[in-house]
Design a protein around this motif. Structure first.
Motif, PDB file in Angstrom:
ATOM      1  N   ALA A   7       6.901  10.292   0.867  1.00 15.76           N
ATOM      2  CA  ALA A   7       6.318   9.001   1.229  1.00 15.76           C
ATOM      3  C   ALA A   7       5.035   8.733   0.452  1.00 15.76           C
ATOM      4  CB  ALA A   7       6.048   8.959   2.734  1.00 15.76           C
ATOM      5  N   VAL A   8       4.206   9.761   0.295  1.00 16.50           N
ATOM      6  CA  VAL A   8       2.962   9.616  -0.468  1.00 16.50           C
ATOM      7  C   VAL A   8       3.268   9.310  -1.933  1.00 16.50           C
ATOM      8  CG1 VAL A   8       0.927  10.868  -1.312  1.00 16.50           C
ATOM      9  CG2 VAL A   8       1.574  11.016   1.099  1.00 16.50           C
ATOM     10  N   PHE A   9       4.337   9.899  -2.455  1.00 17.00           N
ATOM     11  CA  PHE A   9       4.766   9.613  -3.824  1.00 17.00           C
ATOM     12  C   PHE A   9       5.068   8.124  -3.987  1.00 17.00           C
ATOM     13  CE2 PHE A   9       8.148   9.057  -6.970  1.00 17.00           C
ATOM     14  CZ  PHE A   9       7.632   9.727  -8.065  1.00 17.00           C
ATOM     15  N   ASN A  10       5.870   7.565  -3.053  1.00 17.86           N
ATOM     16  CA  ASN A  10       6.170   6.135  -3.091  1.00 17.86           C
ATOM     17  C   ASN A  10       4.904   5.295  -2.923  1.00 17.86           C
ATOM     18  OD1 ASN A  10       8.870   6.313  -3.556  1.00 17.86           O
ATOM     19  ND2 ASN A  10       9.520   5.547  -1.569  1.00 17.86           N
ATOM     20  N   TYR A  11       4.054   5.733  -2.013  1.00 17.10           N
ATOM     21  CA  TYR A  11       2.804   5.022  -1.740  1.00 17.10           C
ATOM     22  C   TYR A  11       1.990   4.849  -3.019  1.00 17.10           C
ATOM     23  CZ  TYR A  11      -2.028   4.496  -0.038  1.00 17.10           C
ATOM     24  OH  TYR A  11      -3.324   4.077   0.166  1.00 17.10           O
ATOM     25  N   TYR A  12       1.822   5.938  -3.768  1.00 13.19           N
ATOM     26  CA  TYR A  12       0.987   5.864  -4.963  1.00 13.19           C
ATOM     27  C   TYR A  12       1.663   5.124  -6.114  1.00 13.19           C
ATOM     28  CZ  TYR A  12      -2.916   8.513  -3.168  1.00 13.19           C
ATOM     29  OH  TYR A  12      -4.026   8.901  -2.450  1.00 13.19           O
ATOM     30  N   LEU A  13       2.992   5.102  -6.138  1.00 11.48           N
ATOM     31  CA  LEU A  13       3.674   4.278  -7.120  1.00 11.48           C
ATOM     32  C   LEU A  13       3.265   2.817  -6.978  1.00 11.48           C
ATOM     33  CD1 LEU A  13       7.388   5.521  -7.370  1.00 11.48           C
ATOM     34  CD2 LEU A  13       5.641   5.608  -9.149  1.00 11.48           C
ATOM     35  N   CYS A  14       3.306   2.338  -5.725  1.00  7.02           N
ATOM     36  CA  CYS A  14       2.927   0.951  -5.483  1.00  7.02           C
ATOM     37  C   CYS A  14       1.410   0.762  -5.506  1.00  7.02           C
ATOM     38  CB  CYS A  14       3.491   0.477  -4.143  1.00  7.02           C
ATOM     39  SG  CYS A  14       5.151  -0.201  -4.298  1.00  7.02           S
ATOM     40  N   TYR A  15       0.667   1.790  -5.144  1.00  4.18           N
ATOM     41  CA  TYR A  15      -0.789   1.699  -5.171  1.00  4.18           C
ATOM     42  C   TYR A  15      -1.280   1.378  -6.577  1.00  4.18           C
ATOM     43  CZ  TYR A  15      -5.654   3.074  -4.221  1.00  4.18           C
ATOM     44  OH  TYR A  15      -7.024   3.079  -4.075  1.00  4.18           O
ATOM     45  N   PHE A  16      -0.712   2.057  -7.560  1.00  3.68           N
ATOM     46  CA  PHE A  16      -1.181   1.896  -8.938  1.00  3.68           C
ATOM     47  C   PHE A  16      -0.436   0.819  -9.730  1.00  3.68           C
ATOM     48  CE2 PHE A  16      -2.553   6.353  -8.102  1.00  3.68           C
ATOM     49  CZ  PHE A  16      -3.909   6.157  -8.311  1.00  3.68           C
ATOM     50  N   PHE A  17       0.857   0.590  -9.390  1.00  4.41           N
ATOM     51  CA  PHE A  17       1.659  -0.310 -10.225  1.00  4.41           C
ATOM     52  C   PHE A  17       2.218  -1.514  -9.477  1.00  4.41           C
ATOM     53  CE2 PHE A  17       2.334   4.097 -11.815  1.00  4.41           C
ATOM     54  CZ  PHE A  17       1.619   3.972 -12.999  1.00  4.41           C
ATOM     55  N   GLY A  18       2.198  -1.492  -8.148  1.00  6.23           N
ATOM     56  CA  GLY A  18       2.879  -2.520  -7.366  1.00  6.23           C
ATOM     57  C   GLY A  18       2.307  -3.913  -7.518  1.00  6.23           C
ATOM     58  N   ARG A  19       0.977  -4.032  -7.414  1.00  9.39           N
ATOM     59  CA  ARG A  19       0.380  -5.366  -7.457  1.00  9.39           C
ATOM     60  C   ARG A  19       0.610  -6.044  -8.809  1.00  9.39           C
ATOM     61  NH1 ARG A  19      -2.991  -8.217  -3.969  1.00  9.39           N
ATOM     62  NH2 ARG A  19      -2.957 -10.349  -4.762  1.00  9.39           N
ATOM     63  N   GLU A  20       0.533  -5.268  -9.860  1.00 12.55           N
ATOM     64  CA  GLU A  20       0.755  -5.816 -11.200  1.00 12.55           C
ATOM     65  C   GLU A  20       2.176  -6.361 -11.344  1.00 12.55           C
ATOM     66  OE1 GLU A  20       0.872  -4.272 -15.851  1.00 12.55           O
ATOM     67  OE2 GLU A  20      -0.098  -3.039 -14.305  1.00 12.55           O
ATOM     68  N   LEU A  21       3.145  -5.630 -10.799  1.00 13.74           N
ATOM     69  CA  LEU A  21       4.534  -6.075 -10.871  1.00 13.74           C
ATOM     70  C   LEU A  21       4.755  -7.340 -10.048  1.00 13.74           C
ATOM     71  CD1 LEU A  21       6.408  -2.650 -10.630  1.00 13.74           C
ATOM     72  CD2 LEU A  21       6.215  -4.132 -12.640  1.00 13.74           C
ATOM     73  N   ILE A  71       8.989   1.820   3.768  1.00 13.29           N
ATOM     74  CA  ILE A  71       7.728   1.372   4.370  1.00 13.29           C
ATOM     75  C   ILE A  71       6.531   1.875   3.569  1.00 13.29           C
ATOM     76  CG2 ILE A  71       7.514   3.356   5.931  1.00 13.29           C
ATOM     77  CD1 ILE A  71       6.580  -0.347   6.624  1.00 13.29           C
ATOM     78  N   SER A  72       6.736   2.918   2.769  1.00 13.28           N
ATOM     79  CA  SER A  72       5.655   3.426   1.920  1.00 13.28           C
ATOM     80  C   SER A  72       5.251   2.416   0.854  1.00 13.28           C
ATOM     81  CB  SER A  72       6.088   4.719   1.221  1.00 13.28           C
ATOM     82  OG  SER A  72       6.626   5.636   2.126  1.00 13.28           O
ATOM     83  N   LEU A  73       6.185   1.569   0.443  1.00 14.56           N
ATOM     84  CA  LEU A  73       5.930   0.652  -0.662  1.00 14.56           C
ATOM     85  C   LEU A  73       4.908  -0.421  -0.298  1.00 14.56           C
ATOM     86  CD1 LEU A  73       9.581   0.340  -2.036  1.00 14.56           C
ATOM     87  CD2 LEU A  73       7.786   1.934  -2.722  1.00 14.56           C
ATOM     88  N   PRO A  74       5.092  -1.151   0.820  1.00  8.91           N
ATOM     89  CA  PRO A  74       4.044  -2.119   1.184  1.00  8.91           C
ATOM     90  C   PRO A  74       2.721  -1.458   1.520  1.00  8.91           C
ATOM     91  CG  PRO A  74       5.695  -1.968   2.921  1.00  8.91           C
ATOM     92  CD  PRO A  74       6.243  -1.243   1.738  1.00  8.91           C
ATOM     93  N   ALA A  75       2.772  -0.248   2.077  1.00 10.37           N
ATOM     94  CA  ALA A  75       1.529   0.459   2.383  1.00 10.37           C
ATOM     95  C   ALA A  75       0.728   0.727   1.118  1.00 10.37           C
ATOM     96  CB  ALA A  75       1.832   1.771   3.108  1.00 10.37           C
ATOM     97  N   GLY A  76       1.419   1.158   0.077  1.00  9.57           N
ATOM     98  CA  GLY A  76       0.743   1.379  -1.197  1.00  9.57           C
ATOM     99  C   GLY A  76       0.312   0.090  -1.851  1.00  9.57           C
ATOM    100  N   LEU A  77       1.126  -0.951  -1.699  1.00  6.66           N
ATOM    101  CA  LEU A  77       0.833  -2.239  -2.313  1.00  6.66           C
ATOM    102  C   LEU A  77      -0.484  -2.824  -1.806  1.00  6.66           C
ATOM    103  CD1 LEU A  77       2.145  -4.269  -4.311  1.00  6.66           C
ATOM    104  CD2 LEU A  77       3.118  -5.422  -2.316  1.00  6.66           C
ATOM    105  N   VAL A  78      -0.724  -2.684  -0.481  1.00  2.00           N
ATOM    106  CA  VAL A  78      -1.964  -3.241   0.089  1.00  2.00           C
ATOM    107  C   VAL A  78      -3.081  -2.203   0.146  1.00  2.00           C
ATOM    108  CG1 VAL A  78      -0.622  -4.874   1.459  1.00  2.00           C
ATOM    109  CG2 VAL A  78      -1.364  -2.729   2.509  1.00  2.00           C
ATOM    110  N   LYS A  79      -2.788  -1.008  -0.415  1.00  3.42           N
ATOM    111  CA  LYS A  79      -3.786   0.070  -0.456  1.00  3.42           C
ATOM    112  C   LYS A  79      -4.277   0.451   0.942  1.00  3.42           C
ATOM    113  CE  LYS A  79      -5.367  -0.772  -5.190  1.00  3.42           C
ATOM    114  NZ  LYS A  79      -4.161  -1.492  -5.603  1.00  3.42           N
ATOM    115  N   MET A  80      -3.317   0.661   1.837  1.00  2.09           N
ATOM    116  CA  MET A  80      -3.618   1.133   3.180  1.00  2.09           C
ATOM    117  C   MET A  80      -4.372   2.451   3.112  1.00  2.09           C
ATOM    118  SD  MET A  80      -0.795   2.024   6.147  1.00  2.09           S
ATOM    119  CE  MET A  80      -1.265   2.772   7.705  1.00  2.09           C
TER     120      MET A  80
END
Length: 201
Positions: free
Chosen positions: A69-83, A126-135
């Motif tokens: 889950a943390v792996f998915n979280y950081y994928l979106c944390y660093f790259f999600g908003r740009e995409l 659910i990890s993806l939106p969490a990373g996207l908004v930098k929870m």
């Protein structure tokens, strides 16, 4: 094809014991649609025969779920908003919608993370939106562990008590999944009722 891939993975990692459980649950919780039942139910059955420790299997399964889950979280944390900013307009995601989504998840991310970890088919994502908004990563990890820990315990219990009865096992898994969904709806309803009528912002 997916079935043959799963069979191949299981054949490689099943001999690795707790490390195999950890790796399979990491995959299940991250980018690969790997069924957690394949890892945890056999582990429960082996524990009933004295070939595994139930507690260590739970730690391995829950730990793998958390790290995936943390792996998915950081994928979106660093790259999600740009995409989202680049391609979101093509699927109807405007900046205004994104801001509303961020506001919701920042306010209700904990309960959403916990509940969604109990829902098969949604738990991985659910990890993806969490990373996207930098929870907050501590809160994300805590509520992910709580939700994943319950799911892992359910699967281990099924394997422990019903591992030899495939038909009954399948029926009970469906029943438990339905009850978990009912519990998720009830928790959400109580939470939002409290938030609506009693929480003071």
């Amino acid at each position: 094809m997916l079935s043959s891939i799963i069979d191949t993975i299981v054949s490689y990692v099943s001999a690795w014991g707790y490390l195999g459980i950890f790796l399979m649950m990491f995959l299940e919780s991250s980018f690969f649609p790997f069924p957690s039942e394949v890892a945890m139910i056999p582990a429960g059955y082996l524990a009933s025969k004295g070939e595994m420790s139930l507690s260590v299997a739970w730690l391995a399964g829950t730990g793998g779920s958390l790290i995936g889950a943390v792996f998915n979280y950081y994928l979106c944390y660093f790259f999600g908003r740009e995409l989202v900013e680049k391609y979101g307009k093509f699927v109807g995601i405007s900046e205004a919608k994104m801001q509303k989504f961020e506001k919701f998840f920042n306010k209700h991310g904990e309960i959403s993370t916990f509940n969604c970890r109990l829902i098969p088919g949604i738990r991985q994502y659910i990890s993806l939106p969490a990373g996207l908004v930098k929870m907050n990563i501590f809160k994300f990890s805590l509520f992910t562990t709580l939700g994943a820990g319950i799911w892992v315990a359910v699967l281990l219990g099924l394997g422990y008590f019903l591992g030899e009865n495939e038909a009954l096992l399948s029926a009970k898994l469906k029943q438990i999944t339905i009850w978990l969904l009912v519990c998720v709806v009830a928790i959400f309803a109580c939470y939002f009722a409290y938030f609506r009528f009693f929480k003071k912002d």
